[in-house]
Design a protein around this motif. Structure first.
Motif, PDB file in Angstrom:
ATOM      1  N   ASP A  83       1.295  -8.862  16.259  1.00 23.74           N
ATOM      2  CA  ASP A  83       0.166  -8.177  15.603  1.00 23.74           C
ATOM      3  C   ASP A  83       0.588  -7.393  14.352  1.00 23.74           C
ATOM      4  OD1 ASP A  83      -2.629  -7.321  15.397  1.00 23.74           O
ATOM      5  OD2 ASP A  83      -1.829  -5.342  15.942  1.00 23.74           O
ATOM      6  N   PRO A  84       1.626  -6.541  14.420  1.00 27.52           N
ATOM      7  CA  PRO A  84       2.035  -5.855  13.183  1.00 27.52           C
ATOM      8  C   PRO A  84       2.522  -6.807  12.090  1.00 27.52           C
ATOM      9  CG  PRO A  84       2.973  -4.744  15.094  1.00 27.52           C
ATOM     10  CD  PRO A  84       2.338  -6.008  15.581  1.00 27.52           C
ATOM     11  N   VAL A  85       3.136  -7.911  12.464  1.00 25.31           N
ATOM     12  CA  VAL A  85       3.595  -8.885  11.465  1.00 25.31           C
ATOM     13  C   VAL A  85       2.401  -9.464  10.725  1.00 25.31           C
ATOM     14  CG1 VAL A  85       4.722 -11.120  11.123  1.00 25.31           C
ATOM     15  CG2 VAL A  85       5.729  -9.444  12.676  1.00 25.31           C
ATOM     16  N   ALA A  86       1.368  -9.829  11.451  1.00 28.01           N
ATOM     17  CA  ALA A  86       0.158 -10.371  10.813  1.00 28.01           C
ATOM     18  C   ALA A  86      -0.488  -9.325   9.916  1.00 28.01           C
ATOM     19  CB  ALA A  86      -0.824 -10.844  11.880  1.00 28.01           C
ATOM     20  N   ARG A  87      -0.492  -8.069  10.352  1.00 26.78           N
ATOM     21  CA  ARG A  87      -1.079  -7.011   9.537  1.00 26.78           C
ATOM     22  C   ARG A  87      -0.252  -6.763   8.277  1.00 26.78           C
ATOM     23  NH1 ARG A  87      -1.266  -2.629  13.773  1.00 26.78           N
ATOM     24  NH2 ARG A  87      -1.663  -1.259  12.020  1.00 26.78           N
ATOM     25  N   LEU A  88       1.076  -6.796   8.384  1.00 26.47           N
ATOM     26  CA  LEU A  88       1.929  -6.636   7.197  1.00 26.47           C
ATOM     27  C   LEU A  88       1.722  -7.793   6.216  1.00 26.47           C
ATOM     28  CD1 LEU A  88       5.277  -5.357   8.716  1.00 26.47           C
ATOM     29  CD2 LEU A  88       3.847  -4.171   7.040  1.00 26.47           C
ATOM     30  N   GLN A  89       1.592  -9.004   6.736  1.00 24.30           N
ATOM     31  CA  GLN A  89       1.345 -10.158   5.874  1.00 24.30           C
ATOM     32  C   GLN A  89       0.028  -9.997   5.128  1.00 24.30           C
ATOM     33  OE1 GLN A  89       4.644 -11.484   5.984  1.00 24.30           O
ATOM     34  NE2 GLN A  89       3.349 -13.135   5.305  1.00 24.30           N
ATOM     35  N   ALA A  90      -0.994  -9.504   5.810  1.00 26.47           N
ATOM     36  CA  ALA A  90      -2.298  -9.301   5.161  1.00 26.47           C
ATOM     37  C   ALA A  90      -2.228  -8.163   4.146  1.00 26.47           C
ATOM     38  CB  ALA A  90      -3.365  -9.012   6.212  1.00 26.47           C
ATOM     39  N   LEU A  91      -1.452  -7.130   4.449  1.00 30.06           N
ATOM     40  CA  LEU A  91      -1.312  -5.972   3.560  1.00 30.06           C
ATOM     41  C   LEU A  91      -0.546  -6.350   2.286  1.00 30.06           C
ATOM     42  CD1 LEU A  91      -1.907  -2.902   3.439  1.00 30.06           C
ATOM     43  CD2 LEU A  91       0.327  -2.557   4.502  1.00 30.06           C
ATOM     44  N   ALA A  92       0.511  -7.138   2.439  1.00 30.97           N
ATOM     45  CA  ALA A  92       1.346  -7.618   1.323  1.00 30.97           C
ATOM     46  C   ALA A  92       1.686  -6.502   0.338  1.00 30.97           C
ATOM     47  CB  ALA A  92       0.674  -8.795   0.608  1.00 30.97           C
ATOM     48  N   TRP A  93       2.217  -5.406   0.848  1.00 27.81           N
ATOM     49  CA  TRP A  93       2.527  -4.244   0.012  1.00 27.81           C
ATOM     50  C   TRP A  93       3.521  -4.569  -1.098  1.00 27.81           C
ATOM     51  CZ3 TRP A  93       7.555  -2.920  -0.318  1.00 27.81           C
ATOM     52  CH2 TRP A  93       8.399  -3.335   0.713  1.00 27.81           C
ATOM     53  N   TRP A  94       4.321  -5.609  -0.942  1.00 24.85           N
ATOM     54  CA  TRP A  94       5.324  -5.977  -1.958  1.00 24.85           C
ATOM     55  C   TRP A  94       4.688  -6.497  -3.239  1.00 24.85           C
ATOM     56  CZ3 TRP A  94       5.506  -7.540   3.138  1.00 24.85           C
ATOM     57  CH2 TRP A  94       4.823  -8.702   3.455  1.00 24.85           C
ATOM     58  N   HIS A  95       3.400  -6.766  -3.218  1.00 28.52           N
ATOM     59  CA  HIS A  95       2.698  -7.189  -4.435  1.00 28.52           C
ATOM     60  C   HIS A  95       1.955  -6.025  -5.106  1.00 28.52           C
ATOM     61  CE1 HIS A  95       3.623 -11.359  -3.984  1.00 28.52           C
ATOM     62  NE2 HIS A  95       3.015 -11.447  -2.807  1.00 28.52           N
ATOM     63  N   TRP A  96       1.984  -4.860  -4.511  1.00 30.12           N
ATOM     64  CA  TRP A  96       1.275  -3.715  -5.074  1.00 30.12           C
ATOM     65  C   TRP A  96       1.921  -3.271  -6.383  1.00 30.12           C
ATOM     66  CZ3 TRP A  96       0.462   0.215  -0.499  1.00 30.12           C
ATOM     67  CH2 TRP A  96      -0.343  -0.385   0.474  1.00 30.12           C
ATOM     68  N   PRO A  97       1.143  -2.767  -7.327  1.00 28.07           N
ATOM     69  CA  PRO A  97       1.737  -2.204  -8.545  1.00 28.07           C
ATOM     70  C   PRO A  97       2.532  -0.934  -8.204  1.00 28.07           C
ATOM     71  CG  PRO A  97      -0.674  -2.016  -8.589  1.00 28.07           C
ATOM     72  CD  PRO A  97      -0.321  -2.751  -7.348  1.00 28.07           C
ATOM     73  N   HIS A  98       3.467  -0.626  -9.050  1.00 24.71           N
ATOM     74  CA  HIS A  98       4.383   0.496  -8.815  1.00 24.71           C
ATOM     75  C   HIS A  98       3.644   1.810  -8.562  1.00 24.71           C
ATOM     76  CE1 HIS A  98       7.655   3.372  -9.777  1.00 24.71           C
ATOM     77  NE2 HIS A  98       8.343   2.475  -9.081  1.00 24.71           N
ATOM     78  N   ASN A  99       2.613   2.115  -9.347  1.00 21.88           N
ATOM     79  CA  ASN A  99       1.892   3.377  -9.167  1.00 21.88           C
ATOM     80  C   ASN A  99       1.132   3.399  -7.835  1.00 21.88           C
ATOM     81  OD1 ASN A  99       0.003   1.505 -10.057  1.00 21.88           O
ATOM     82  ND2 ASN A  99      -1.224   3.036 -11.118  1.00 21.88           N
ATOM     83  N   HIS A 100       0.664   2.260  -7.371  1.00 19.30           N
ATOM     84  CA  HIS A 100      -0.018   2.193  -6.070  1.00 19.30           C
ATOM     85  C   HIS A 100       0.980   2.475  -4.950  1.00 19.30           C
ATOM     86  CE1 HIS A 100      -3.373   0.146  -3.612  1.00 19.30           C
ATOM     87  NE2 HIS A 100      -2.561   0.744  -2.771  1.00 19.30           N
ATOM     88  N   LEU A 101       2.196   1.923  -5.071  1.00 25.42           N
ATOM     89  CA  LEU A 101       3.243   2.205  -4.087  1.00 25.42           C
ATOM     90  C   LEU A 101       3.577   3.694  -4.053  1.00 25.42           C
ATOM     91  CD1 LEU A 101       5.680  -0.768  -4.633  1.00 25.42           C
ATOM     92  CD2 LEU A 101       4.465  -0.213  -2.522  1.00 25.42           C
ATOM     93  N   ARG A 102       3.690   4.306  -5.221  1.00 30.37           N
ATOM     94  CA  ARG A 102       4.028   5.740  -5.269  1.00 30.37           C
ATOM     95  C   ARG A 102       2.927   6.568  -4.629  1.00 30.37           C
ATOM     96  NH1 ARG A 102       5.178   9.931  -4.063  1.00 30.37           N
ATOM     97  NH2 ARG A 102       6.193  11.577  -5.244  1.00 30.37           N
ATOM     98  N   ASN A 103       1.669   6.222  -4.874  1.00 33.56           N
ATOM     99  CA  ASN A 103       0.568   6.971  -4.278  1.00 33.56           C
ATOM    100  C   ASN A 103       0.531   6.826  -2.757  1.00 33.56           C
ATOM    101  OD1 ASN A 103      -0.297   7.978  -6.727  1.00 33.56           O
ATOM    102  ND2 ASN A 103      -1.681   6.268  -7.096  1.00 33.56           N
ATOM    103  N   ALA A 104       1.071   5.734  -2.233  1.00 33.78           N
ATOM    104  CA  ALA A 104       1.083   5.505  -0.789  1.00 33.78           C
ATOM    105  C   ALA A 104       2.442   5.791  -0.159  1.00 33.78           C
ATOM    106  CB  ALA A 104       0.687   4.060  -0.511  1.00 33.78           C
ATOM    107  N   LEU A 105       3.350   6.405  -0.911  1.00 32.79           N
ATOM    108  CA  LEU A 105       4.724   6.602  -0.453  1.00 32.79           C
ATOM    109  C   LEU A 105       4.810   7.321   0.893  1.00 32.79           C
ATOM    110  CD1 LEU A 105       7.636   6.038  -1.164  1.00 32.79           C
ATOM    111  CD2 LEU A 105       7.686   8.193  -2.415  1.00 32.79           C
TER     112      LEU A 105
END
Length: 120
Positions: A83-105
Motif C-alpha cells: 500500500d505505501p509503495v503504491a501511494r509513493l508511486q502515485a505521489l511521485a515526489w521526485w518529479h516535484w519542483p525544487h520549491n515544492h519540495l522545500r515547502n513540504a520538507l
C-alpha cells in the motif's frame, strides 16, 4: 570487441555492434540505491526505491521498493508493504519542483525545519 582491427590486421570492424550495445538501455528508477561494485545487466528496469546490495549481479528486472543481493541477485525482501509503495508511486515526489519540495520538507523529515525568510 568494438574494434577487431585493433587486435588483428586482417579483421574488419563490426560497425553495427556499438549501436546494438548502446540500444540496450537500463532504466534505473528514482530514489534507488545501488551498492558499491554491483553489476546490472543491460536492458533491465530497476524500480523506484529499489536497493541493490554491494557486489550484487543483477540479471533480471527489480520491482519497486525491493531489496536484492547476491550473485545472481535474488529477492531478499520488500522495503515497504504494498500500500505505501503504491501511494509513493502515485505521489511521485521526485518529479516535484525544487520549491515544492522545500515547502513540504517537514513532511519528509522527523525534525522541524527552520525557515529563513528570503531563502525559499
Amino acid at each position: 570487441m568494438y574494434r577487431s582491427s585493433y587486435s588483428w590486421d586482417d579483421a574488419l570492424d563490426d560497425e553495427a555492434l556499438p549501436a546494438a550495445r548502446s540500444a540496450r538501455l537500463t532504466h534505473i528508477g528514482h530514489d534507488t540505491w545501488i551498492g558499491h561494485g554491483a553489476i546490472i545487466k543491460p536492458g533491465l528496469t530497476i524500480g523506484d526505491g529499489a536497493v541493490i546490495a554491494a557486489d550484487a549481479g543483477v540479471t533480471h528486472d527489480v520491482a519497486h521498493c525491493t531489496i536484492v543481493a547476491g550473485l545472481p541477485a535474488l529477492f531478499l525482501r520488500r522495503r515497504l508493504p504494498e500500500d505505501p509503495v503504491a501511494r509513493l508511486q502515485a505521489l511521485a515526489w521526485w518529479h516535484w519542483p525544487h520549491n515544492h519540495l522545500r515547502n513540504a520538507l517537514e513532511d519528509f523529515t522527523l525534525v522541524p525545519c527552520a525557515r529563513v525568510s528570503g531563502q525559499i
